[in-house]
Design a protein around this motif. Sequence first.
Motif, PDB file in Angstrom:
ATOM      1  N   GLY A 528      -8.066  79.222 -12.339  1.00 36.46           N
ATOM      2  CA  GLY A 528      -9.313  78.871 -13.029  1.00 36.46           C
ATOM      3  C   GLY A 528      -9.972  80.021 -13.745  1.00 36.46           C
ATOM      4  N   CYS A 544      -7.935  74.237 -11.531  1.00 30.26           N
ATOM      5  CA  CYS A 544      -9.171  74.796 -10.983  1.00 30.26           C
ATOM      6  C   CYS A 544      -8.961  76.178 -10.371  1.00 30.26           C
ATOM      7  N   GLN A 557     -14.104  73.972  -5.753  1.00 26.44           N
ATOM      8  CA  GLN A 557     -14.424  72.715  -6.438  1.00 26.44           C
ATOM      9  C   GLN A 557     -15.923  72.391  -6.298  1.00 26.44           C
ATOM     10  N   THR A 560     -17.715  74.570  -8.711  1.00 19.52           N
ATOM     11  CA  THR A 560     -17.422  74.079 -10.064  1.00 19.52           C
ATOM     12  C   THR A 560     -18.246  72.831 -10.368  1.00 19.52           C
ATOM     13  N   MET A 569     -11.380  68.747 -13.074  1.00 19.23           N
ATOM     14  CA  MET A 569     -10.815  69.717 -12.117  1.00 19.23           C
ATOM     15  C   MET A 569      -9.444  69.279 -11.643  1.00 19.23           C
TER      16      MET A 569
END
Length: 729
Positions: A528, A544, A557, A560, A569
Amino acid sequence: MIIYDETTGLIGLHTRHTTYQMKADARGVLLHTYYGPRIGQDDLSRLIRPADRGFSANPADAGGDRRYSLDTLPQEYPCAGGGDMRVPALEVAFADGSAAPDLRFVGLERREGKYALPGLPAFHGEGWETLVVRLADEANGLRAELYYGVAEEHDLITRAVRFVNAGGGPVRLERAMSLCLELPEGDMDLVTFDGAYGMERVPHRGTLRPGVQSVGSVRGASSHQHNPFVVLCRPDTGEDHGLCYGAMLLYSGSFLAEAERDQFDTARLVLGIHPRRFSWTLAPGESFTAPEAALVCSGEGFGPMSRRLHRAIRECLVRDPYAGRRRPVLINSWEAAYFRFDADTLLSMAEAAAALGVELFVLDDGWFGERDCDRRALGDWWVNEKKLPGGLTALAERVRALGMRFGLWIEPEMISEDSDLYRAHPDWALGPAEKPRSRSRDQLVLDFSRADVREHVFQALRAVIDGADVDYIKWDMNRSLTEVWSASLPADRQGEVYHRYVLGVYELLERFRQTWPDMLIEGCAGGGGRFDAGMLYYVPQIWCSDNSDPIDRLFIQGGTSFAYPPSAMAAHVAPVPNALNGRVASLQTRGTVAMAGAFGYELDPRSLTPEERETVRRQVETYKQRWQLVYQGDYYRLTDFFRPGPYVAWAMVSPDRSRALACLVYTQNRAAGPLRTLCLKGLDPEKRYRVDGGGIWGGAALMAAGYPLPPQTGDYDSVTLYLEAVKGG
Ligand code: GLA
């Protein structure tokens, strides 16, 4: 709605829940007067109280008024070099070497629809309005157009700036930020999303202290280390209450976010291209456009802020070839085979995966040139027929015969010194070829600011993609930019290379989209390292993180999710022990976490036990039934990232609140633990829900009192609850 009161000069941008307000004062300085929960057209410039402040300079036209200073006024687009000593939006050097731009209001224009930014990512779609505010520095011949996009339904305000050199000599932009946001109170927290390779976008929250705090990237990519999304919030703001502002840059290169708490306890945030080694020379008549930034404000905490951004990104930014349809569940060869494969290995993996319901087989790194390790062959985009006899065409055909689609990994922006391409074109890499250049992962970076380089890469990849009729591309980028210098530009314009590189990446991505409109492209940068809203304009999903451990992924996550929707994602179930942290988590928990994103597998399906195969088969089937909740649902964080407890939980609720999926993963374990309940969010309090096909519960009760959780039975247990409203309930 954009309202301009010609009598008072007040400009109000109103969305469903917010108001953004500005006004040019009598001297033409464009003041920022308010941004926050929706108010009417009340002129809040009345909150600005002039006072004589020592050492705060007065502009030449202040007429002896010592109370008038740019150092104390909240402004829409403040410039360095004059009396404002805070972090500026603009720094310019004029032909005579002077550097004090002074932009004043000239006029404005309102339009239906959303402005576009040629060559740059931008929000788009229905229901937008545009405001263009024109500013000018007549003495220096510099004009600026401040663009505002207002999406009433999405509660989103976008900004961009275009500069025109209207003078007779060259003008050098040295800092051209996309956004300045002034807030009347400095007593705020700054939330940033930080980390490293394998641990991206973990939220950090801290008090905004006097002075300047910043995050940014000078890596040429938005980076693993910080994200071009930051939040300013009141100290008491939580998931469901309190004031917060999210600011996002639609840009995938080096960026800077600076927040300043000043001497008068006000706050200023600027966000834009990182000024380090940025300069852009405008000849007379030329223009430059700074990338778009987006603002969202919530008076009810982080939850609504994130949901507004998710919806806006899904509906007005991402251009998804699968729009409204489910993207295929994929299996990627990387963690299963790394560089050790031949056509038969790949095919037997694809076969095993197809039997479990997986729909897309992705061949990762290692299929081209002499690429049998990560030290060579980047740039040699021809198929290695020693590994793959008959080429990708033959492999893709055999994969398709299994009823699967075929996908491929590429890393177009890079070049290995040990490659035919480098031997032919050493000057195609960034940095002077005759001077030492830093390697990273043993590779150099191709000079994507050059059209001839991009053209070569496109043609080489076109042959491969067309040859195998590829359905999916994973576009990777595996190092930071160093020695940023292009053989194609003169010495005094090397400050343009960082940005021209990003423009080059965008141009090639757009060309891919246009050439293969049905092909799914996934973004990636060593996991990511380039997960930003700029990329999401070109690719609907981004890998991700290279870290697929479900416990670390809760934070990756989860962090994010403050800005970006789950549908963006990419998340896979990978083997255990995990390749990056050695953790062993159950297949169930790995599935629970990966299914909260664009779902897939990254393991060797042939190595699964019959029981594990059955679990995978059920996971794939479940995902196919529930994907709409992930792709279109409203996302609720059920636990607080700033006060971590024994588990992390989230829920995805259908827009009509008739279905929901709640997931919980334990991060801690101990004997004699308490009996817990999970309080849900986002349900319809009036509706009654059947939970996991069993008991029926009221929405209000599930939110206020919660649902009883089964006792924890081991490390990193997870719980998934599927809720469906019952008819007449
Ligand atoms: C990067 C990606 C991985 C994998 C490798 C291949 O690290 O993030 O997923 O594709 O490159 O070299």
